[in-house]
Motif scaffolding. Structure first.
Motif, PDB file in Angstrom:
ATOM      1  N   LEU A  14      35.200 -63.838  69.047  1.00  0.00           N
ATOM      2  CA  LEU A  14      34.246 -65.053  69.080  1.00  0.00           C
ATOM      3  C   LEU A  14      33.515 -65.009  70.410  1.00  0.00           C
ATOM      4  O   LEU A  14      32.487 -65.277  70.362  1.00  0.00           O
ATOM      5  CB  LEU A  14      35.096 -66.300  68.441  1.00  0.00           C
ATOM      6  N   GLU A  15      34.340 -65.200  71.478  1.00  0.00           N
ATOM      7  CA  GLU A  15      33.878 -65.506  72.972  1.00  0.00           C
ATOM      8  C   GLU A  15      32.798 -64.159  73.088  1.00  0.00           C
ATOM      9  O   GLU A  15      32.318 -64.390  74.110  1.00  0.00           O
ATOM     10  CB  GLU A  15      34.951 -65.649  73.877  1.00  0.00           C
ATOM     11  N   ALA A  16      33.158 -63.079  72.547  1.00  0.00           N
ATOM     12  CA  ALA A  16      32.440 -61.842  73.004  1.00  0.00           C
ATOM     13  C   ALA A  16      30.935 -61.846  72.385  1.00  0.00           C
ATOM     14  O   ALA A  16      30.105 -61.090  72.527  1.00  0.00           O
ATOM     15  CB  ALA A  16      32.915 -60.483  72.541  1.00  0.00           C
ATOM     16  N   LEU A  17      30.638 -62.670  71.458  1.00  0.00           N
ATOM     17  CA  LEU A  17      29.365 -62.807  70.543  1.00  0.00           C
ATOM     18  C   LEU A  17      28.427 -63.397  71.657  1.00  0.00           C
ATOM     19  O   LEU A  17      28.558 -64.104  72.412  1.00  0.00           O
ATOM     20  CB  LEU A  17      29.538 -63.857  69.430  1.00  0.00           C
ATOM     21  N   SER A  18      27.325 -62.740  71.354  1.00  0.00           N
ATOM     22  CA  SER A  18      26.067 -62.964  72.232  1.00  0.00           C
ATOM     23  C   SER A  18      25.401 -64.116  71.830  1.00  0.00           C
ATOM     24  O   SER A  18      25.624 -64.491  70.466  1.00  0.00           O
ATOM     25  CB  SER A  18      25.019 -62.004  72.108  1.00  0.00           C
ATOM     26  N   SER A  19      24.927 -65.144  72.866  1.00  0.00           N
ATOM     27  CA  SER A  19      24.501 -66.216  72.133  1.00  0.00           C
ATOM     28  C   SER A  19      23.009 -66.349  71.738  1.00  0.00           C
ATOM     29  O   SER A  19      22.474 -67.196  71.193  1.00  0.00           O
ATOM     30  CB  SER A  19      24.170 -67.354  73.374  1.00  0.00           C
ATOM     31  N   ASP A  20      22.349 -64.967  71.822  1.00  0.00           N
ATOM     32  CA  ASP A  20      21.213 -64.738  71.279  1.00  0.00           C
ATOM     33  C   ASP A  20      21.053 -64.021  69.751  1.00  0.00           C
ATOM     34  O   ASP A  20      20.104 -63.561  69.516  1.00  0.00           O
ATOM     35  CB  ASP A  20      20.146 -64.242  72.118  1.00  0.00           C
TER      36      ASP A  20
ATOM     37  N   SER B 128      21.437 -64.393  60.806  1.00  0.00           N
ATOM     38  CA  SER B 128      21.995 -63.153  60.046  1.00  0.00           C
ATOM     39  C   SER B 128      23.083 -62.546  60.607  1.00  0.00           C
ATOM     40  O   SER B 128      23.996 -62.250  60.369  1.00  0.00           O
ATOM     41  CB  SER B 128      21.146 -62.240  59.144  1.00  0.00           C
ATOM     42  N   GLU B 129      22.790 -62.080  62.117  1.00  0.00           N
ATOM     43  CA  GLU B 129      23.892 -61.405  62.663  1.00  0.00           C
ATOM     44  C   GLU B 129      25.109 -62.280  62.936  1.00  0.00           C
ATOM     45  O   GLU B 129      25.993 -61.764  62.867  1.00  0.00           O
ATOM     46  CB  GLU B 129      23.051 -61.009  63.979  1.00  0.00           C
ATOM     47  N   LEU B 130      24.761 -63.658  63.227  1.00  0.00           N
ATOM     48  CA  LEU B 130      25.896 -64.423  63.343  1.00  0.00           C
ATOM     49  C   LEU B 130      26.782 -64.627  62.237  1.00  0.00           C
ATOM     50  O   LEU B 130      28.006 -64.487  62.123  1.00  0.00           O
ATOM     51  CB  LEU B 130      25.429 -65.953  63.866  1.00  0.00           C
ATOM     52  N   LEU B 131      26.125 -64.662  60.990  1.00  0.00           N
ATOM     53  CA  LEU B 131      26.909 -64.793  59.758  1.00  0.00           C
ATOM     54  C   LEU B 131      27.632 -63.375  59.514  1.00  0.00           C
ATOM     55  O   LEU B 131      28.911 -63.452  59.085  1.00  0.00           O
ATOM     56  CB  LEU B 131      25.917 -64.762  58.513  1.00  0.00           C
ATOM     57  N   GLU B 132      27.032 -62.298  59.882  1.00  0.00           N
ATOM     58  CA  GLU B 132      27.735 -60.946  59.651  1.00  0.00           C
ATOM     59  C   GLU B 132      29.067 -60.962  60.482  1.00  0.00           C
ATOM     60  O   GLU B 132      30.086 -60.671  60.353  1.00  0.00           O
ATOM     61  CB  GLU B 132      26.947 -60.027  59.899  1.00  0.00           C
TER      62      GLU B 132
END
Length: 75
Positions: free
Chosen positions: A53-59, A63-67
């Motif tokens: 979760l912490e590795a996810l990019s803030s931008d 749809s990318e966040l959902l995936e």
């Protein structure tokens, strides 16, 4: 330290299994954006999911966040 539950679908979740059983992507995104999801993962010692979760990019796009959230939680 008291272990706080994650509230999804009006239920107080304490395990990843409970998260799978009560999966609600809209609420999960709200908890992610509000910081509750990260705090819950940390509080309950779900390190692998927290690191992802912490590795996810803030931008990320919506749809990318959902995936990404579905991938992290095996949905």
């Amino acid at each position: 330290m008291a272990r706080l539950p994650l509230v999804i679908n009006g239920k107080r979740l304490r395990t990843l299994e409970e998260l799978h059983e009560n999966f609600n992507l809209t609420e999960l995104i709200e908890r992610y954006r509000g910081g509750q999801l990260r705090a819950w993962l940390y509080n309950w010692d779900f390190k692998a999911e927290q690191e992802q979760l912490e590795a996810l990019s803030s931008d990320l796009s919506e749809s990318e966040l959902l995936e990404a959230l579905c991938r992290i939680f095996g949905i």
